[in-house]
Design an enzyme around this catalytic site. Structure first.
Site, mmCIF file in Angstrom:
data_model
loop_
_atom_site.group_PDB
_atom_site.id
_atom_site.type_symbol
_atom_site.label_atom_id
_atom_site.label_comp_id
_atom_site.label_asym_id
_atom_site.label_seq_id
_atom_site.Cartn_x
_atom_site.Cartn_y
_atom_site.Cartn_z
ATOM 1 N N GLY A 107 0.787 -1.244 0.000
ATOM 2 C CA GLY A 107 0.000 0.000 0.000
ATOM 3 C C GLY A 107 0.807 1.278 0.000
ATOM 4 O O GLY A 107 0.281 2.355 0.293
ATOM 5 N N LYS A 110 3.441 1.404 -4.916
ATOM 6 C CA LYS A 110 4.315 0.800 -5.938
ATOM 7 C C LYS A 110 3.586 0.708 -7.291
ATOM 8 O O LYS A 110 4.146 1.044 -8.323
ATOM 9 C CB LYS A 110 4.798 -0.585 -5.477
ATOM 10 N N LEU A 112 1.105 2.513 -8.202
ATOM 11 C CA LEU A 112 0.904 3.891 -8.637
ATOM 12 C C LEU A 112 2.162 4.428 -9.332
ATOM 13 O O LEU A 112 2.098 5.054 -10.393
ATOM 14 C CB LEU A 112 0.623 4.711 -7.374
ATOM 15 N N GLU A 332 -8.229 -0.326 29.544
ATOM 16 C CA GLU A 332 -7.809 0.758 28.636
ATOM 17 C C GLU A 332 -7.371 1.994 29.420
ATOM 18 O O GLU A 332 -6.441 2.683 29.018
ATOM 19 C CB GLU A 332 -8.945 1.116 27.662
ATOM 20 N N HIS A 335 -3.798 1.560 30.388
ATOM 21 C CA HIS A 335 -2.859 1.933 29.309
ATOM 22 C C HIS A 335 -2.729 3.461 29.229
ATOM 23 O O HIS A 335 -1.621 3.998 29.135
ATOM 24 C CB HIS A 335 -3.400 1.464 27.946
HETATM 25 P P1 ATP Z 1 0.706 -3.693 -2.760
HETATM 26 O O1 ATP Z 1 2.125 -3.954 -2.372
HETATM 27 O O2 ATP Z 1 -0.257 -4.130 -1.701
HETATM 28 O O3 ATP Z 1 0.332 -4.125 -4.129
HETATM 29 P P2 ATP Z 1 1.196 -0.980 -3.600
HETATM 30 O O4 ATP Z 1 2.440 -0.509 -2.925
HETATM 31 O O5 ATP Z 1 1.297 -1.383 -5.018
HETATM 32 O O6 ATP Z 1 0.497 -2.097 -2.724
HETATM 33 P P3 ATP Z 1 -0.794 0.832 -4.540
HETATM 34 O O7 ATP Z 1 -1.630 -0.252 -5.121
HETATM 35 O O8 ATP Z 1 0.015 1.664 -5.456
HETATM 36 O O9 ATP Z 1 0.153 0.191 -3.429
HETATM 37 O O10 ATP Z 1 -1.681 1.781 -3.633
HETATM 38 C C1 ATP Z 1 -3.042 1.537 -3.344
HETATM 39 C C2 ATP Z 1 -3.795 2.846 -3.269
HETATM 40 O O11 ATP Z 1 -3.343 3.589 -2.129
HETATM 41 C C3 ATP Z 1 -3.548 3.742 -4.456
HETATM 42 O O12 ATP Z 1 -4.488 3.543 -5.458
HETATM 43 C C4 ATP Z 1 -3.663 5.137 -3.868
HETATM 44 O O13 ATP Z 1 -5.014 5.545 -3.818
HETATM 45 C C5 ATP Z 1 -3.190 4.966 -2.449
HETATM 46 N N1 ATP Z 1 -1.763 5.297 -2.322
HETATM 47 C C6 ATP Z 1 -0.782 4.441 -1.934
HETATM 48 N N2 ATP Z 1 0.391 5.063 -1.876
HETATM 49 C C7 ATP Z 1 0.187 6.334 -2.253
HETATM 50 C C8 ATP Z 1 1.031 7.475 -2.410
HETATM 51 N N3 ATP Z 1 2.342 7.413 -2.148
HETATM 52 N N4 ATP Z 1 0.465 8.633 -2.815
HETATM 53 C C9 ATP Z 1 -0.850 8.719 -3.078
HETATM 54 N N5 ATP Z 1 -1.697 7.674 -2.946
HETATM 55 C C10 ATP Z 1 -1.203 6.501 -2.537
#
Ligand code: ATP
Length: 493
Positions: A107, A110, A112, A332, A335
């Site tokens: 997430g 990558k 993107l 809680e 904590h």
């Molecule tokens: P995975 O390893 O799980 O495949 P990933 O690194 O490829 O994840 P993405 O699929 O590019 O992650 O990101 C998922 C969504 O999260 C994107 O469509 C976007 O909306 C949001 N997102 C993630 N990273 C960014 C970023 N650096 N800037 C803006 N939006 C982001």
């Protein structure tokens, strides 16, 4: 095109045989059986074509749509500029760049980045996931790899582009170390085919294919895939820091009506450890909440509520019994009280509303992103983690299973202290340390914090019980409310 030609040729052959007086019945029967067999295999996924591979179509993403990844973007752009400069590459006899590996947690953007890279180089974009190549049947994966490269070249020619980019997510599934899988023949053949395709990329190809792959387990990859001439460049895509989180939040709220009280900076501070995908989800959840409440604008409270949802999951309808809620409230508050004691202003939310798999939770704010941890910091974290169970014990006379996750984390931190040479054992190699010694050193660390927490709770018994009552009445206290209550009680004392 090929499909139409084959159908035409087949029909012509049948007419020819029919006119020639041949019996075409058996031929039709065989054709029908082949058709049914193909359909069955395809629906079961044994025969798969890349018709459905994602191509970039109209979706144009540029580097400015990716937030908080300035250094990854810079590294990537440097590599891509090299591709754009074909004339000089040819003149100097440089071998083409064949692969870029993006590594980092899920997430973080990558996919993107790969899409943005395709737009940057004006390439057609094809995406597939490593798991799509792996089947039980030997040869299927290798055939898919061949087909993918072929599709990339054909799409580029069709769209009159010189470059094609193939993005393979979860490359570790397809490019894991060879000979390690039970059905290793299939894995090995697929990987071999990928290497063959990469080695086949030449500078004078009509279409320059670039393979971009993503993984969060680079350590699992076969060394052959990482050797020079294959994945030449590795770009690290990390979790965003505070400034990065602010950038991503700004990107994902630019099309949303925000109320004046929205403070993205404080949200960025509060969301330590969030990936880009988490932050996108946060902006989305806040908007949904605003809509549900009939509000025209998204307010700060919608964001704050959504942070909890993104971390813990949705609220549960099921309500625990009063007795359980009371136990959760003590746990809680335990904590929270210690968190506030070791770092003033650190409590962000305290709630006994069940969400996801938790019956309640206390969330801390992060002051600044930390990359190094001191002994004091780690010991304080242990005391915050243990405080829930100890509060249950001090005020209710017994502990419960609710603390097992806290204990696990506390043990991990204790181990970290030993590894870092911060225990009474001094500098040791944890792998060669006898279990008995490790266990007793860990116990010592935990017991020291247990006594510290117990002592604090005993001294502050009255204030503590008052806060628990307030929490049971309100179900949720913000950090501000919690601190006000603490200081009021302190003044009254
Ligand atoms: P995975 O390893 O799980 O495949 P990933 O690194 O490829 O994840 P993405 O699929 O590019 O992650 O990101 C998922 C969504 O999260 C994107 O469509 C976007 O909306 C949001 N997102 C993630 N990273 C960014 C970023 N650096 N800037 C803006 N939006 C982001």
């Amino acid at each position: 095109m090929h499909k139409e030609l084959s159908i035409g040729a087949g029909a012509a052959l049948l007419i020819f045989l029919l006119v020639g007086g041949y019996n075409i019945g058996p031929l039709l029967l065989i054709a029908l059986m082949c058709g049914v067999l193909f359909y069955m295999l395809r629906t079961r996924g044994m025969v798969k074509t890349f018709d459905k591979v994602t191509t970039n179509g109209n979706l144009q993403i540029s580097f400015s749509d990716v937030g908080g990844q300035a250094s990854a973007i810079q590294e990537l752009q440097e590599a891509l500029d090299f591709i754009k400069n074909q004339a000089d590459i040819r003149r100097l006899g440089i071998r083409p760049l064949k692969g870029i590996l993006l590594t980092g947690p899920p997430g973080t953007g990558k996919t993107l980045l790969a899409r943005a890279a395709a737009s940057y180089t004006d390439a057609v974009f094809l995406a597939a996931s490593g798991s799509e190549f792996i089947e039980m049947y030997a040869g299927v994966g290798a055939q898919r790899v061949r087909k993918l490269f072929q599709s990339a070249r054909e799409s580029a020619v069709k769209q009159k582009k010189k470059n094609a980019m193939i993005f393979i997510d979860e490359i570790e599934v397809l490019g894991g170390k060879r000979g390690q899988n039970s059905s290793h023949m299939e894995y090995d053949q697929t990987l071999n085919q990928l290497l063959v395709e990469m080695d086949g990329i030449k500078i004078d190809d009509e279409v320059q294919v670039l393979l971009v792959a993503a993984t969060n387990r680079a350590d699992m990859l076969d060394p052959a895939i990482l050797r020079p001439g294959r994945f030449d460049r590795q770009v690290r895509v990390d979790l965003p820091d505070k400034v990065g989180r602010l950038e991503i939040l700004t990107l994902h709220t630019r099309n949303k009506p925000l109320a004046k009280d929205v403070n993205l900076e404080s949200l960025a501070k509060d969301t330590f450890g969030f990936s880009g995908a988490h932050l996108e989800s946060l902006a989305n959840e806040a908007a949904i909440l605003a809509m549900r409440e009939g509000s025209k604008e998204i307010q700060q409270i919608h964001f704050i509520e959504s942070v909890d949802k993104v971390i813990m999951g949705g609220k549960l309808d099921r309500r625990p019994s009063m007795e359980e809620m009371k136990r959760v409230a003590f746990h809680e508050t335990g904590h929270a009280a210690i968190s506030e004691q070791v770092r003033a202003g650190s409590v962000s939310t305290l709630t006994i509303t069940p969400r996801g798999s938790a019956l309640g939770y206390m969330r801390q704010t992060s002051e600044d992103d930390r990359y190094l941890h001191t002994q004091d910091y780690l010991e304080n974290q242990i005391s915050v983690l243990l405080a829930g169970a100890i509060a249950e014990e001090v005020f209710l006379g017994s502990r419960s299973t609710g603390a097992s996750n806290d204990f696990e984390q506390a043990l991990n931190i204790a181990e970290l202290l030993i590894k870092g040479g911060m225990s009474r054992l001094g500098i040791v190699s944890i792998s060669s340390l006898p279990q008995k010694d490790k266990h007793s050193a860990m116990q010592e660390i935990l017991q020291k914090q247990e006594s510290r927490v117990r002592e604090f709770l005993e001294i502050n018994r009255e204030v503590f019980v008052e806060i628990v009552e307030e929490l049971l009445a309100k179900e949720k206290l913000t950090g501000e409310e919690f601190r006000n209550f603490l200081s009021k009680s302190a003044h009254a004392a």
